[in-house]
Design an enzyme around this catalytic site. Structure first.
Site, PDB file in Angstrom:
ATOM      1  N   VAL A  38       0.854  -1.190   0.000  1.00  3.65           N
ATOM      2  CA  VAL A  38       0.000   0.000   0.000  1.00  3.65           C
ATOM      3  C   VAL A  38       0.891   1.240   0.000  1.00  3.65           C
ATOM      4  O   VAL A  38       1.856   1.336   0.773  1.00  3.65           O
ATOM      5  CB  VAL A  38      -0.934   0.027   1.222  1.00  3.65           C
ATOM      6  CG1 VAL A  38      -1.842   1.254   1.156  1.00  3.65           C
ATOM      7  CG2 VAL A  38      -1.778  -1.243   1.284  1.00  3.65           C
ATOM      8  N   ASP A 130     -12.948 -11.606   8.582  1.00  7.71           N
ATOM      9  CA  ASP A 130     -11.536 -11.226   8.700  1.00  7.71           C
ATOM     10  C   ASP A 130     -11.397  -9.809   9.252  1.00  7.71           C
ATOM     11  O   ASP A 130     -10.588  -9.013   8.771  1.00  7.71           O
ATOM     12  CB  ASP A 130     -10.840 -11.355   7.349  1.00  7.71           C
ATOM     13  CG  ASP A 130      -9.317 -11.324   7.485  1.00  7.71           C
ATOM     14  OD1 ASP A 130      -8.816 -11.764   8.532  1.00  7.71           O
ATOM     15  OD2 ASP A 130      -8.642 -10.846   6.555  1.00  7.71           O
TER      16      ASP A 130
END
Length: 204
Positions: A38, A130
């Site tokens: 990222v 998650d």
């Protein structure tokens, strides 16, 4: 080719060991996870997420989830996506993991906001899964949730329920330490994953 596609193509990842080889000078590396790198796009409030070669299929999966929850303020805006990348809001703040390691208080209202975000996503036919300490960010006192690819999986996990129970049973108590070393949190996470192994994402 739009500017986002060009930036994504500038990111070169070794397909064997997923080591980052190079990327455009207008990108600042801000994180790496289990499936992607990222970057913050300089002079913007946007983040570029580029998936590892073996996980590129997740770009469309995650983009489809973001499209369906754009109206929900607890999630980032999706600006663009391609075969192996996403562009979303850069969320400036601390993850719940960072809050614990830095001793930054996590409030009951933060926990309630996560519950609301989950309920709103479920109304869109998604299966929020998650959800852990590293994909919940406190931004200006409010929560933002990221990494939503598993919201489309068939299998349901109870990870958030376990975290919420821990908040009320332990963290919220006066005697419980509000600052916890990262190695302890990582050790707990390792044991939790061993006891609750997840399968690969099976899309609805």
């Amino acid at each position: 080719m739009n500017k986002y596609s060009g930036l994504a193509k500038s990111v070169v990842i070794n397909p064997k060991n997923y080591k980052l080889i190079q990327y455009d000078a207008s990108l600042t590396l801000i994180g790496v996870g289990r499936s992607a790198y990222v970057f913050k796009i300089k002079n913007t409030n946007q983040a570029l997420k580029v998936f590892f070669p073996s996980h590129q299929y997740l770009a469309k999966v995650e983009a489809d989830v973001y499209k369906s929850i754009q109206h929900i303020g607890y999630f980032p805006t999706l600006y663009d996506f391609g075969p192996h990348y996403l562009v979303i809001d850069f969320v400036d703040g601390y993850t719940l993991f960072e809050c614990l390691t830095r001793g930054i208080p996590i409030s009951e209202s933060n926990i309630n906001e996560v519950d609301i975000a989950i309920q709103l996503a479920r109304k869109e036919g998604l299966n929020p899964s998650d959800i852990h300490l590293r994909n919940i960010i406190i931004h200006n006192g409010k929560i933002k949730m990221i990494d939503v690819a598993r919201f489309k999986q068939i299998e349901t996990d109870k990870q958030w329920l376990d975290l919420k129970n821990t908040f009320y049973r332990l963290y919220s108590k006066k005697y419980f330490p509000k600052k916890i070393p990262a190695f302890i949190l990582n050790w707990i996470a390792f044991l939790y994953k061993r006891l609750n192994r997840r399968s690969a994402i099976q899309i609805k």
